[in-house]
Design a protein around this motif. Sequence first.
Motif, mmCIF file in Angstrom:
data_model
loop_
_atom_site.group_PDB
_atom_site.id
_atom_site.type_symbol
_atom_site.label_atom_id
_atom_site.label_comp_id
_atom_site.label_asym_id
_atom_site.label_seq_id
_atom_site.Cartn_x
_atom_site.Cartn_y
_atom_site.Cartn_z
ATOM 1 N N ALA A 255 15.889 18.993 -59.381
ATOM 2 C CA ALA A 255 15.532 18.860 -57.967
ATOM 3 C C ALA A 255 14.834 20.141 -57.535
ATOM 4 O O ALA A 255 15.407 21.229 -57.648
ATOM 5 C CB ALA A 255 16.777 18.620 -57.120
ATOM 6 N N LEU A 257 13.734 22.338 -54.622
ATOM 7 C CA LEU A 257 14.344 22.353 -53.289
ATOM 8 C C LEU A 257 13.649 23.233 -52.264
ATOM 9 O O LEU A 257 13.511 22.851 -51.107
ATOM 10 C CB LEU A 257 15.808 22.800 -53.410
ATOM 11 N N THR A 267 17.702 22.865 -58.758
ATOM 12 C CA THR A 267 18.973 22.567 -59.426
ATOM 13 C C THR A 267 18.688 21.592 -60.566
ATOM 14 O O THR A 267 17.661 20.899 -60.573
ATOM 15 C CB THR A 267 20.018 21.942 -58.482
ATOM 16 N N LYS A 338 20.295 11.872 -59.994
ATOM 17 C CA LYS A 338 19.894 12.374 -58.678
ATOM 18 C C LYS A 338 19.331 11.215 -57.872
ATOM 19 O O LYS A 338 18.428 10.516 -58.324
ATOM 20 C CB LYS A 338 18.836 13.459 -58.837
ATOM 21 N N ASP A 340 18.785 11.676 -54.227
ATOM 22 C CA ASP A 340 18.041 12.208 -53.086
ATOM 23 C C ASP A 340 18.220 13.715 -53.028
ATOM 24 O O ASP A 340 19.171 14.268 -53.596
ATOM 25 C CB ASP A 340 18.529 11.573 -51.772
ATOM 26 N N ASP A 341 17.292 14.391 -52.354
ATOM 27 C CA ASP A 341 17.427 15.833 -52.115
ATOM 28 C C ASP A 341 16.676 16.182 -50.844
ATOM 29 O O ASP A 341 15.837 15.409 -50.361
ATOM 30 C CB ASP A 341 16.911 16.648 -53.314
ATOM 31 N N CYS A 342 16.968 17.331 -50.270
ATOM 32 C CA CYS A 342 16.295 17.777 -49.054
ATOM 33 C C CYS A 342 16.419 19.285 -48.921
ATOM 34 O O CYS A 342 17.388 19.883 -49.409
ATOM 35 C CB CYS A 342 16.871 17.079 -47.815
ATOM 36 N N VAL A 350 21.300 18.454 -52.817
ATOM 37 C CA VAL A 350 21.009 17.387 -53.773
ATOM 38 C C VAL A 350 22.184 16.425 -53.812
ATOM 39 O O VAL A 350 23.342 16.846 -53.759
ATOM 40 C CB VAL A 350 20.773 17.936 -55.195
ATOM 41 N N TYR A 352 23.987 13.720 -56.122
ATOM 42 C CA TYR A 352 24.147 13.145 -57.455
ATOM 43 C C TYR A 352 25.157 12.002 -57.369
ATOM 44 O O TYR A 352 26.279 12.189 -56.908
ATOM 45 C CB TYR A 352 24.631 14.200 -58.448
ATOM 46 N N GLN A 382 24.997 21.855 -52.594
ATOM 47 C CA GLN A 382 24.172 22.695 -51.740
ATOM 48 C C GLN A 382 23.895 24.007 -52.474
ATOM 49 O O GLN A 382 24.812 24.652 -52.977
ATOM 50 C CB GLN A 382 24.875 22.966 -50.415
#
Length: 503
Positions: A255, A257, A267, A338, A340-342, A350, A352, A382
Amino acid sequence: MKKSILAIVALACMATLASAQRINFQMGDKSNKKAYHPAKIHIAEGHQPGQLLVVEPEFKSIAIGSELPTKALKVRLCDMEWNDIVRSVSIPNTKKTSIGEAFRSGDHMHVVLNCDEDNRLVVRHIKLDARSLEISADQALVDHPLQKGSESNVWSLSSPNGQYHGVVYAVWPKKGESQAVAMMFDKDMNKLWERRLVYADVFNVLVTDAGAIATMRMGTVEGNNDITAFRVNLATAEGEKHGEYVLDADVSDVALLKCEGSRVLATALEGKGGYGLLRIGTLGHRHYTGVWGLVFDLDSQKIVVGNRHPFTDDEMLALCNEESGQKFVGKGVQFVQKVDDCPTPQGGAVLYQRTWKETVRDMKTGMTKSETVYHKGILLVQADMKGGLTISRIPQNNQNASENPVGSSLFCRNGKVYVLTNESKHGTDEYTPDRPAERSRSLIMANAALAIYWFTPDGQGAKQMLETDRKAILFSPAYAGTEGRFYFLAGSMRPCLSSITIP
């Protein structure tokens, strides 16, 4: 007596404050019966409360899978019941076209389209009036010739603050040199700059609030699957930087980020076993054992932080939806991916999720008799810009008869991270990470209640059930509006327009 009255008043004030902090959820009554592929629908907030700008693909027939080409794309200005406020507009020449991005800026709606044209890679920008839906501009952002047999890809995405919009495209010809190009636009889609990237093997893309574009690609080192290589590009208005890095670990599911200056945060999941085997619809044997927080420095050309976090017994038990406090038995947890992430103010978050699909086939005909998708357990990771990791557990035990377009949706608001997900209608507002989640007794469209979790940067969690009476299966990611509003699709067989408002 006076003290008792004051205590009662204080308790009443606290109760009022608590109720005022509850997240408001709304779901329209009318579903969209032609939304055969709801994850492809994009939503933006209109000028007036309760009005939405929706970009929706029209299919020739019922969409089975994600490869069915579109007949056309239309833009709607509608209310929460899918009632058109003005007549919807079809964008011309959008056969075999996908939506890259759709957003409103002031009085205009902007739509970025990725077009599947013969021997050409085309990215279009459509500009419409946000009130009348009149098209005022239709321009090609990219028009790149392709050799026969070439492969290509396009990424279109926004910065978290909505001030910048990036387009990255990559072309991998059968013969000749591969190339990748990053383009940056402002909030009104005026072009700011364009950069040729050194590494054409792009996979992850990030647009920052400072107007930079970072890309990343991960792969194994030839002859040694226990070592992972990363290629990173960073493009800005001032120029470009790039670097190639080697990590002495077997990781996947990266991910990308955040980026600050020359440093890039990511990550990755650590595990053992084959790559690409854990997607929905396939069998998997990869065992996940931990997560890494990684910081790449493009000035020093080093991985300046490599923070390995082995999964604790409780974290692996959470992914298996088992009660905490036991000894985990096994090499690791399978079927983790994974979802989603933001970005966050500190770095990024992230999600998981343990996900797999079981298929039953008729032994005589070879045809599929039934498919069931399982979600068991979520870990929210996080990460900060120093590679520090904070992990929170979300119990989950979902079973649905068919594949969900979206497992869970993750976003950030006022420094807190929020997770939208489905669970049993018997769920409560109590956040209990140590106890397994309950599974619905129903075998079809089970766990169709909607819940939201939120977490502080130090991992403290809370929860609220948003909908328990109606089926509210999550069909799309959440799209940010103004004043704490987020819009998404949820429902039963077909999606309804839905929203939450976070105080």
